[in-house]
Write a protein that holds these residues in place. Sequence first.
Motif, mmCIF file in Angstrom:
data_model
loop_
_atom_site.group_PDB
_atom_site.id
_atom_site.type_symbol
_atom_site.label_atom_id
_atom_site.label_comp_id
_atom_site.label_asym_id
_atom_site.label_seq_id
_atom_site.Cartn_x
_atom_site.Cartn_y
_atom_site.Cartn_z
ATOM 1 N N GLU A 21 -59.906 -25.103 -0.890
ATOM 2 C CA GLU A 21 -60.247 -26.151 -1.850
ATOM 3 C C GLU A 21 -61.364 -25.716 -2.787
ATOM 4 N N LEU A 22 -62.333 -24.965 -2.276
ATOM 5 C CA LEU A 22 -63.410 -24.489 -3.134
ATOM 6 C C LEU A 22 -62.863 -23.656 -4.282
ATOM 7 N N MET A 23 -61.871 -22.806 -3.989
ATOM 8 C CA MET A 23 -61.293 -21.965 -5.034
ATOM 9 C C MET A 23 -60.573 -22.818 -6.080
ATOM 10 N N ARG A 24 -59.885 -23.856 -5.634
ATOM 11 C CA ARG A 24 -59.191 -24.733 -6.573
ATOM 12 C C ARG A 24 -60.187 -25.481 -7.445
ATOM 13 N N MET A 25 -61.303 -25.899 -6.851
ATOM 14 C CA MET A 25 -62.328 -26.598 -7.622
ATOM 15 C C MET A 25 -63.016 -25.655 -8.605
ATOM 16 N N ALA A 26 -63.420 -24.505 -8.119
ATOM 17 C CA ALA A 26 -64.209 -23.574 -8.928
ATOM 18 C C ALA A 26 -63.372 -22.862 -9.983
ATOM 19 N N ALA A 27 -62.049 -22.849 -9.823
ATOM 20 C CA ALA A 27 -61.197 -22.113 -10.767
ATOM 21 C C ALA A 27 -61.119 -22.786 -12.132
ATOM 22 N N HIS A 28 -61.400 -24.072 -12.194
ATOM 23 C CA HIS A 28 -61.357 -24.763 -13.481
ATOM 24 C C HIS A 28 -62.614 -24.416 -14.283
ATOM 25 N N PRO A 29 -62.472 -23.973 -15.537
ATOM 26 C CA PRO A 29 -63.645 -23.510 -16.302
ATOM 27 C C PRO A 29 -64.758 -24.547 -16.425
ATOM 28 N N LEU A 30 -64.405 -25.816 -16.655
ATOM 29 C CA LEU A 30 -65.449 -26.824 -16.808
ATOM 30 C C LEU A 30 -66.128 -27.117 -15.474
ATOM 31 N N ARG A 31 -65.351 -27.186 -14.399
ATOM 32 C CA ARG A 31 -65.981 -27.428 -13.099
ATOM 33 C C ARG A 31 -66.876 -26.256 -12.709
ATOM 34 N N TRP A 32 -66.443 -25.050 -13.025
ATOM 35 C CA TRP A 32 -67.295 -23.887 -12.745
ATOM 36 C C TRP A 32 -68.581 -23.963 -13.558
ATOM 37 N N ALA A 33 -68.482 -24.391 -14.817
ATOM 38 C CA ALA A 33 -69.679 -24.523 -15.655
ATOM 39 C C ALA A 33 -70.623 -25.572 -15.077
ATOM 40 N N LEU A 34 -70.081 -26.686 -14.604
ATOM 41 C CA LEU A 34 -70.916 -27.726 -14.001
ATOM 42 C C LEU A 34 -71.574 -27.229 -12.721
ATOM 43 N N MET A 35 -70.818 -26.525 -11.899
ATOM 44 C CA MET A 35 -71.378 -25.975 -10.667
ATOM 45 C C MET A 35 -72.478 -24.972 -10.974
ATOM 46 N N THR A 36 -72.283 -24.172 -12.008
ATOM 47 C CA THR A 36 -73.292 -23.185 -12.391
ATOM 48 C C THR A 36 -74.584 -23.866 -12.830
#
Length: 241
Positions: free
Chosen positions: A11-26
């Motif tokens: 699930e982490l990979m599915r969440m983090a794979a989206h560019p906007l979600r990755w930007a928010l996580m960063t």
Amino acid sequence: MTTSDRAPVPELMRMAAHPLRWALMTELAASDRRVRELVAAVGEPQNLVSYHLRLLRSAGLVTMRRSSFDARDSYYHLDLSRCGTAFAEAAAALHPALAPAGRQWPAGSSVLFLCTGNSARSPMAEALLRHRADDVQVMSAGSHPKPRLHPNAVRILREDYGIDLEPRRPQSLDALAGRRFEYVITLCDKIREVPRDHGPAVTTHWSLPDPAAAADTDQASYPEFQRIAREIDTRIAYLPL
């Protein structure tokens, strides 16, 4: 191998794979943020940012907490412990040799923890980081220091972590005028709202409520002090020093 035979994507990979979600996580990996700050940082509409924040919260990767300074505001926080475990599990699932190695603390880093009274959150953070890393120069201070350390802060560090805070007394931020730190971490929402020049320091905010405000007596607030101490210790474990 058919599609149904394949191992599910973590699930982490599915969440983090989206560019906007990755930007928010960063962004949240660097500091707790409010929605409007995230909107400005990623350059996307608020409704879209809020939608992806809800997905990250539903996955347990991001949490939200009302500001203890202004209840109209909320701070979002990336659960680094949950992310660290999930990334390690995903890496090991891909190949066992990819499991991460142990953390090494670099010598010579300097960190300043700030809160309002310097009687609970910031001295606990100072002591917990010093306990983990002898070579890190760490101090704490308050904008309006109280006369003494909160007894629950002293008790919890002694009983749960084997750290003796006494005879330390709260100190004012003014006492550190002219000192420079590599990292400055604010631990209460109130002090974050007061603009201060920390020079070239990397500034980070941890939106932590005042554990002393949780109850009318020291005994009643003790569980909240324990919870805050655990959260501080977890966040310290993931400091990007």
